[in-house]
Design an enzyme around this catalytic site. Structure first.
Site, PDB file in Angstrom:
ATOM      1  N   VAL A   9       4.220  15.258  17.576  1.00 50.02           N
ATOM      2  CA  VAL A   9       3.270  14.438  17.681  1.00 50.02           C
ATOM      3  C   VAL A   9       3.365  12.857  17.916  1.00 50.02           C
ATOM      4  CG1 VAL A   9       1.229  13.243  16.207  1.00 50.02           C
ATOM      5  CG2 VAL A   9       1.533  15.870  16.226  1.00 50.02           C
ATOM      6  N   CYS A  10       2.899  12.184  18.512  1.00 51.94           N
ATOM      7  CA  CYS A  10       3.015  10.797  18.861  1.00 51.94           C
ATOM      8  C   CYS A  10       4.336  10.707  19.458  1.00 51.94           C
ATOM      9  CB  CYS A  10       2.848  10.010  17.339  1.00 51.94           C
ATOM     10  SG  CYS A  10       2.700   8.159  17.496  1.00 51.94           S
TER      11      CYS A  10
END
Length: 226
Positions: free
Chosen positions: A98-99
């Protein structure tokens, strides 16, 4: 099912804890929070999280997960961490992030030739690491699943649950968490936010993004050489 989630100093805790909340509701699932030592790890805002296993003693993952955060810069050139990710990825059913965790995966050579996403401020940096940047909230390419910035971690995790156990289970978890977003302001994405606010945030993060971009380009040279 064994889910291994990488911990490291300076991560963004919601990148980790959003997916963790979803994963913790999957039946018959073990979650390991892995870091170099067993000492508490401080996130970018000062919140401390306790690892449950060290990198050296972590058993193989079915799902490998990397969160993002400002501490990601150091992880991109940490050979112990990159080696750990490569070893875990060899047997993992899914390799995920994520990210800006996707930049760490890219630094380990695990996104070369894959479509992937990242926080919108850093999305273009994936190209330097051999990935194809995609401006979507969740991107699936074979056994690589990546989520965009921070809050997309919940969307990512629910998408992964659907891949693993079907939509019904994912919807039950979504309902159990009462995940029904209704943000107080229209925006939250460069596509929907007022241009002046997008420009202001770009300006505020310009120096750090320059450092992050330089790191991606430097590491990307090594990844391509390998």
């Amino acid at each position: 099912m064994h889910i291994v989630m990488l911990l490291y100093p300076g991560l963004t805790q919601l990148d980790l804890t959003g997916p963790h909340e979803v994963f913790s509701r999957i039946p018959d699932t073990k979650i390991s929070l892995a870091w170099r030592t067993a000492e508490p790890v401080a996130d970018g805002g000062g919140l401390t999280i306790l690892p449950t296993v060290t990198l050296d003693h972590c058993t193989p993952a079915d799902i490998l997960f990397v969160p993002g955060g400002p501490g990601q810069l150091a992880m991109m050139e940490d050979e112990a961490v990159l080696g750990f990710l490569r070893r875990q990825a060899e047997r993992a059913r899914y390799v995920t992030s994520v990210c800006t965790g996707s930049l760490v995966l890219g630094a380990a050579g695990l996104l070369t030739g894959y479509r992937a996403t990242c926080h919108w401020l850093s999305l273009d940096q994936l190209a330097a690491l051999g990935a194809e940047p995609v401006a979507e909230r969740v991107v699936i390419d074979r056994n690589r699943i990546t989520g965009a910035g921070v809050t997309s971690g919940i969307d990512f995790a629910l998408t992964l649950v659907a891949e693993l156990q079907g939509e019904r289970m994912a919807r039950m978890i979504q309902l159990s968490m009462e995940y029904d977003p209704a943000p107080p302001f229209h925006g939250g994405s460069p596509k929907s936010e007022a241009p002046e606010i997008v420009a202001a945030l770009r300006s505020r993060s310009e120096a750090f993004q320059a450092e992050r971009r330089a790191t991606a380009e430097r590491v990307g040279t090594k990844v391509r050489a390998d």
